[in-house]
Motif scaffolding. Structure first.
Motif, short mmCIF file in Angstrom:
data_model
loop_
_atom_site.label_atom_id
_atom_site.label_comp_id
_atom_site.label_asym_id
_atom_site.label_seq_id
_atom_site.Cartn_x
_atom_site.Cartn_y
_atom_site.Cartn_z
N CYS A 160 0.82 -1.22 0.00
CA CYS A 160 0.00 0.00 0.00
C CYS A 160 0.85 1.26 0.00
O CYS A 160 0.48 2.26 -0.61
CB CYS A 160 -0.93 0.01 1.21
SG CYS A 160 -2.34 -1.11 1.05
N VAL A 183 1.71 2.57 -3.52
CA VAL A 183 0.66 3.01 -4.43
C VAL A 183 0.79 4.52 -4.65
O VAL A 183 0.99 5.29 -3.71
CB VAL A 183 -0.74 2.69 -3.87
CG1 VAL A 183 -1.83 3.28 -4.73
CG2 VAL A 183 -0.92 1.19 -3.73
N PHE A 201 -1.22 7.58 -6.89
CA PHE A 201 -2.30 7.94 -7.80
C PHE A 201 -2.68 9.41 -7.60
O PHE A 201 -2.36 10.02 -6.59
CB PHE A 201 -3.53 7.04 -7.58
CG PHE A 201 -4.21 7.22 -6.25
CD1 PHE A 201 -5.33 8.02 -6.12
CD2 PHE A 201 -3.74 6.58 -5.12
CE1 PHE A 201 -5.96 8.18 -4.90
CE2 PHE A 201 -4.35 6.73 -3.90
CZ PHE A 201 -5.47 7.53 -3.78
N ASN A 255 -3.54 6.36 -12.24
CA ASN A 255 -2.56 5.54 -11.54
C ASN A 255 -1.18 5.92 -12.08
O ASN A 255 -0.81 5.54 -13.18
CB ASN A 255 -2.84 4.04 -11.76
CG ASN A 255 -1.91 3.16 -10.96
OD1 ASN A 255 -0.93 3.60 -10.39
ND2 ASN A 255 -2.22 1.88 -10.92
N ILE A 278 -4.20 -0.76 -9.16
CA ILE A 278 -5.23 -0.43 -8.18
C ILE A 278 -6.50 -1.17 -8.60
O ILE A 278 -7.07 -0.89 -9.66
CB ILE A 278 -5.48 1.09 -8.11
CG1 ILE A 278 -4.19 1.81 -7.70
CG2 ILE A 278 -6.61 1.41 -7.14
CD1 ILE A 278 -4.26 3.32 -7.81
N VAL A 283 -11.26 1.53 -5.59
CA VAL A 283 -11.06 2.56 -4.56
C VAL A 283 -12.31 2.63 -3.70
O VAL A 283 -13.42 2.36 -4.15
CB VAL A 283 -10.73 3.96 -5.14
CG1 VAL A 283 -9.39 3.98 -5.84
CG2 VAL A 283 -11.82 4.47 -6.05
N PRO A 326 -7.17 3.58 -1.80
CA PRO A 326 -6.95 2.50 -2.76
C PRO A 326 -7.27 1.11 -2.19
O PRO A 326 -7.12 0.86 -1.00
CB PRO A 326 -5.46 2.61 -3.10
CG PRO A 326 -4.85 3.33 -1.96
CD PRO A 326 -5.91 4.20 -1.38
N LEU A 328 -6.36 -2.90 -3.16
CA LEU A 328 -5.48 -3.75 -3.96
C LEU A 328 -6.01 -5.17 -3.98
O LEU A 328 -6.72 -5.60 -3.07
CB LEU A 328 -4.07 -3.74 -3.37
CG LEU A 328 -3.43 -2.37 -3.18
CD1 LEU A 328 -2.02 -2.53 -2.60
CD2 LEU A 328 -3.39 -1.58 -4.47
N CYS A 330 -6.50 -0.45 1.63
CA CYS A 330 -5.36 0.15 2.32
C CYS A 330 -5.86 1.03 3.46
O CYS A 330 -7.03 1.41 3.48
CB CYS A 330 -4.54 0.98 1.34
SG CYS A 330 -3.75 0.00 0.03
#
Length: 136
Positions: free
Chosen positions: A27, A30, A32, A47, A53, A56, A111, A113, A126
């Protein structure tokens, strides 16, 4: 046997990504960008990192409290496989959910995952600290 099963039930099954890395650690990698156009009610996500991702969550705060919704529940245009590296998403009009006129005070984009447990693929949200607040 009862104690063994009880302890086993308490243990959280590890969800991994990228060949064994705990998805919670991924996480932090990530990256974005999230923008909201209140005039058109359009949410845009890009992204810009190397981690796909899957989805969300939107943490929507209003004066009456907050709720968390998955983007897939309010937008039919979210890609089925999520946002790959370099992917871009633009929603349809979400003003009924996200605009200031609907009472929304703050929106945080968090996000989600896709990782793998021992037996199946699992979505992992996350922590809020990896989210981005939208400017409304």
């Amino acid at each position: 046997l009862v104690i063994f099963l009880w302890i086993r039930g308490l243990q959280k099954e590890a969800v991994t990504k990228f060949g064994g890395t705990n998805v919670e650690l991924v996480c932090q990698d990530v990256s974005f960008l999230a923008e909201y156009d209140d005039g058109y009610g359009v949410l845009s996500l890009s992204n810009v990192g190397n981690v796909p991702i899957y989805s969300v969550k939107l943490k929507i705060s209003k004066s009456t409290g907050h709720e968390t919704v998955d983007i897939k529940d309010i937008s039919s245009s979210w890609p089925s496989k999520g946002l790959r590296q370099g992917g871009l998403f633009t929603s349809e009009d979400l003003s009924s959910e996200l605009s200031l006129s609907s009472g929304t005070e703050e929106v945080e984009v968090i996000p989600v995952l896709l990782g793998r447990s021992e037996s199946e693929e699992k979505a992992h949200s996350c922590d809020d600290k990896y989210g981005q607040e939208l400017v409304l």
